[in-house]
Design a protein around this motif. Sequence first.
Motif, PDB file in Angstrom:
ATOM      1  N   ASN A 125       0.826  -1.197   0.000  1.00  0.00           N
ATOM      2  CA  ASN A 125       0.000   0.000   0.000  1.00  0.00           C
ATOM      3  C   ASN A 125       0.871   1.263   0.000  1.00  0.00           C
ATOM      4  O   ASN A 125       1.788   1.395   0.811  1.00  0.00           O
ATOM      5  CB  ASN A 125      -0.916   0.002   1.225  1.00  0.00           C
ATOM      6  N   GLY A 126       0.582   2.172  -0.935  1.00  0.00           N
ATOM      7  CA  GLY A 126       1.331   3.413  -1.021  1.00  0.00           C
ATOM      8  C   GLY A 126       2.480   3.377  -2.002  1.00  0.00           C
ATOM      9  O   GLY A 126       3.092   4.410  -2.280  1.00  0.00           O
ATOM     10  N   LEU A 150      -0.382 -10.221  -4.655  1.00  0.00           N
ATOM     11  CA  LEU A 150      -0.788 -10.300  -3.265  1.00  0.00           C
ATOM     12  C   LEU A 150      -0.546  -8.952  -2.617  1.00  0.00           C
ATOM     13  O   LEU A 150       0.559  -8.414  -2.690  1.00  0.00           O
ATOM     14  CB  LEU A 150       0.010 -11.395  -2.538  1.00  0.00           C
ATOM     15  N   GLU A 151      -1.564  -8.389  -2.034  1.00  0.00           N
ATOM     16  CA  GLU A 151      -1.434  -7.100  -1.357  1.00  0.00           C
ATOM     17  C   GLU A 151      -0.944  -7.331   0.057  1.00  0.00           C
ATOM     18  O   GLU A 151      -1.592  -8.028   0.844  1.00  0.00           O
ATOM     19  CB  GLU A 151      -2.775  -6.365  -1.339  1.00  0.00           C
ATOM     20  N   LEU A 152       0.202  -6.761   0.374  1.00  0.00           N
ATOM     21  CA  LEU A 152       0.795  -6.969   1.691  1.00  0.00           C
ATOM     22  C   LEU A 152       0.405  -5.838   2.631  1.00  0.00           C
ATOM     23  O   LEU A 152       0.555  -4.661   2.304  1.00  0.00           O
ATOM     24  CB  LEU A 152       2.318  -7.048   1.587  1.00  0.00           C
ATOM     25  N   ASN A 153      -0.083  -6.215   3.794  1.00  0.00           N
ATOM     26  CA  ASN A 153      -0.431  -5.267   4.838  1.00  0.00           C
ATOM     27  C   ASN A 153       0.086  -5.790   6.165  1.00  0.00           C
ATOM     28  O   ASN A 153       0.212  -7.008   6.356  1.00  0.00           O
ATOM     29  CB  ASN A 153      -1.955  -5.080   4.926  1.00  0.00           C
ATOM     30  N   GLU A 154       0.405  -4.886   7.064  1.00  0.00           N
ATOM     31  CA  GLU A 154       0.816  -5.315   8.397  1.00  0.00           C
ATOM     32  C   GLU A 154      -0.339  -6.035   9.071  1.00  0.00           C
ATOM     33  O   GLU A 154      -1.490  -5.619   8.980  1.00  0.00           O
ATOM     34  CB  GLU A 154       1.272  -4.120   9.220  1.00  0.00           C
ATOM     35  N   ILE A 155      -0.019  -7.124   9.743  1.00  0.00           N
ATOM     36  CA  ILE A 155      -1.063  -7.962  10.326  1.00  0.00           C
ATOM     37  C   ILE A 155      -0.724  -8.288  11.787  1.00  0.00           C
ATOM     38  O   ILE A 155       0.404  -8.126  12.236  1.00  0.00           O
ATOM     39  CB  ILE A 155      -1.260  -9.279   9.523  1.00  0.00           C
ATOM     40  N   LYS A 156      -1.729  -8.762  12.472  1.00  0.00           N
ATOM     41  CA  LYS A 156      -1.548  -9.293  13.824  1.00  0.00           C
ATOM     42  C   LYS A 156      -1.834 -10.783  13.768  1.00  0.00           C
ATOM     43  O   LYS A 156      -2.770 -11.226  13.105  1.00  0.00           O
ATOM     44  CB  LYS A 156      -2.477  -8.603  14.813  1.00  0.00           C
ATOM     45  N   ILE A 157      -1.020 -11.535  14.493  1.00  0.00           N
ATOM     46  CA  ILE A 157      -1.150 -12.994  14.476  1.00  0.00           C
ATOM     47  C   ILE A 157      -1.484 -13.475  15.874  1.00  0.00           C
ATOM     48  O   ILE A 157      -0.856 -13.056  16.856  1.00  0.00           O
ATOM     49  CB  ILE A 157       0.154 -13.657  13.990  1.00  0.00           C
ATOM     50  N   GLU A 200       8.381  -3.425   6.089  1.00  0.00           N
ATOM     51  CA  GLU A 200       9.250  -2.351   6.580  1.00  0.00           C
ATOM     52  C   GLU A 200      10.547  -2.297   5.785  1.00  0.00           C
ATOM     53  O   GLU A 200      11.033  -1.215   5.415  1.00  0.00           O
ATOM     54  CB  GLU A 200       9.528  -2.575   8.067  1.00  0.00           C
ATOM     55  N   PHE A 201      11.122  -3.468   5.504  1.00  0.00           N
ATOM     56  CA  PHE A 201      12.365  -3.553   4.751  1.00  0.00           C
ATOM     57  C   PHE A 201      12.191  -3.014   3.334  1.00  0.00           C
ATOM     58  O   PHE A 201      13.034  -2.247   2.833  1.00  0.00           O
ATOM     59  CB  PHE A 201      12.828  -5.014   4.714  1.00  0.00           C
ATOM     60  N   VAL A 202      11.104  -3.384   2.655  1.00  0.00           N
ATOM     61  CA  VAL A 202      10.877  -2.917   1.292  1.00  0.00           C
ATOM     62  C   VAL A 202      10.641  -1.415   1.265  1.00  0.00           C
ATOM     63  O   VAL A 202      11.174  -0.703   0.403  1.00  0.00           O
ATOM     64  CB  VAL A 202       9.684  -3.670   0.654  1.00  0.00           C
ATOM     65  N   ARG A 203       9.858  -0.927   2.185  1.00  0.00           N
ATOM     66  CA  ARG A 203       9.600   0.530   2.255  1.00  0.00           C
ATOM     67  C   ARG A 203      10.914   1.296   2.432  1.00  0.00           C
ATOM     68  O   ARG A 203      11.178   2.281   1.731  1.00  0.00           O
ATOM     69  CB  ARG A 203       8.653   0.848   3.404  1.00  0.00           C
ATOM     70  N   ASP A 204      11.732   0.842   3.364  1.00  0.00           N
ATOM     71  CA  ASP A 204      13.001   1.532   3.626  1.00  0.00           C
ATOM     72  C   ASP A 204      13.937   1.462   2.409  1.00  0.00           C
ATOM     73  O   ASP A 204      14.625   2.432   2.076  1.00  0.00           O
ATOM     74  CB  ASP A 204      13.697   0.929   4.848  1.00  0.00           C
ATOM     75  N   SER A 205      13.968   0.294   1.754  1.00  0.00           N
ATOM     76  CA  SER A 205      14.855   0.116   0.616  1.00  0.00           C
ATOM     77  C   SER A 205      14.390   0.942  -0.583  1.00  0.00           C
ATOM     78  O   SER A 205      15.205   1.502  -1.325  1.00  0.00           O
ATOM     79  CB  SER A 205      14.924  -1.367   0.218  1.00  0.00           C
ATOM     80  N   HIS A 206      13.077   1.035  -0.763  1.00  0.00           N
ATOM     81  CA  HIS A 206      12.525   1.672  -1.965  1.00  0.00           C
ATOM     82  C   HIS A 206      12.623   3.192  -1.935  1.00  0.00           C
ATOM     83  O   HIS A 206      12.667   3.835  -2.966  1.00  0.00           O
ATOM     84  CB  HIS A 206      11.073   1.249  -2.140  1.00  0.00           C
ATOM     85  N   LYS A 207      12.677   3.752  -0.738  1.00  0.00           N
ATOM     86  CA  LYS A 207      12.752   5.214  -0.663  1.00  0.00           C
ATOM     87  C   LYS A 207      14.184   5.720  -0.731  1.00  0.00           C
ATOM     88  O   LYS A 207      14.410   6.929  -0.853  1.00  0.00           O
ATOM     89  CB  LYS A 207      12.070   5.700   0.614  1.00  0.00           C
ATOM     90  N   ASN A 208      15.150   4.798  -0.620  1.00  0.00           N
ATOM     91  CA  ASN A 208      16.563   5.208  -0.657  1.00  0.00           C
ATOM     92  C   ASN A 208      17.066   5.305  -2.102  1.00  0.00           C
ATOM     93  O   ASN A 208      16.570   4.650  -2.978  1.00  0.00           O
ATOM     94  CB  ASN A 208      17.427   4.199   0.125  1.00  0.00           C
TER      95      ASN A 208
END
Length: 343
Positions: A158-159, A237-244, A335-343
């Motif tokens: 997302n985003g 597949l849409e990835l979203n933060e989840i609770k398990i 989190e890893f993809v977001r951080d990597s993609h904005k750099n």
Amino acid sequence: MAWTKKLTQLNDVLSDLIPQKNGITKFILAAGLKPQFIDDSGNAIDVWNRVLLEADKRDKVSDLINSLLDSYPENPFLKAALSSKEIDYSLSPDIDKISQWNAVSADTLEVLTMGQNTLLPINFLAKGILKSKAVAKVEMKTGTNRYSVGTGFLFKINGIDDLFFMTNFHVINRREDIKKTKIIFDYELDMEGNSLPSKSFSIEDGAVWYCSAVNQLDTTVLRLKDDNDELKTYGYLELNEIKIADSEFVNIIQHPGGEMKQISLYHNIITYRDERKIQYLTDTLKGSSGSPVFNSDWEVVALHHSGSEKKRDEAELPSGVRSRNEGILINKIIEFVRDSHKN
């Protein structure tokens, strides 16, 4: 006489299928081997090792495999062992070397054995079929007639508008392997049991390449070449933060042993979770590295990356249940993809 990697993998498969020594003799006889020439001391893994040595010496490995196929006709690893193509499906790192395995609690076993309601709405099946389209086989040529295999899947976060593909770092982690790797979609059977026409894509070199090592997130994120805009056929597949939750059930779509797409639905239950990983019981087979792990709402909860069998001192589990499997929690990967993609 050389002990090859193929024999090592076959030794692993046979001791997995027949883990008790008293079940081995009938296959020895069916293969035309003589039990009196084979030392049966030690555990089943040791005995199978000696059986394979004897079978190899007498050029009867194929006879041995065929004797087991009579009892396990759909086992993908036995079928692959008869093929001239050498497939490396033992890609998964040893869980004991990369993580601490947390013992299965009595509460978790009770959920498995005490008849908990597992009914699901009928649209669960239709949703699963849609999700499965984004899952593909990863195949890398490693030599003449030799291949390593894994699983991976298309996804979006997302985003971020980009369409990514994810698998394990231990499946592919070197840019020089990009040209040797194919990502194969629709490698599966249709409703009539016939093979669907599959479609292969290559990895886009010089584009997205985000890697996290095995002892971290064991993740490689990349982009596929799609000059003709064909990837939209497979969705994502849409990835979203989840609770398990504790003792939550999970489902795993995979290409075990490089075989056609399969799904693991039975016995799969989370036994441990923390901020980085989840561990679960499952009947997943080897070669499933890079598979998406779903909850019962078909949300991706983890990236499957490691599994092994029960140790001798661990509690017995219900029949058919395999243990010691681990996936990387999808929240950490997002989190890893977001951080990597904005750099």
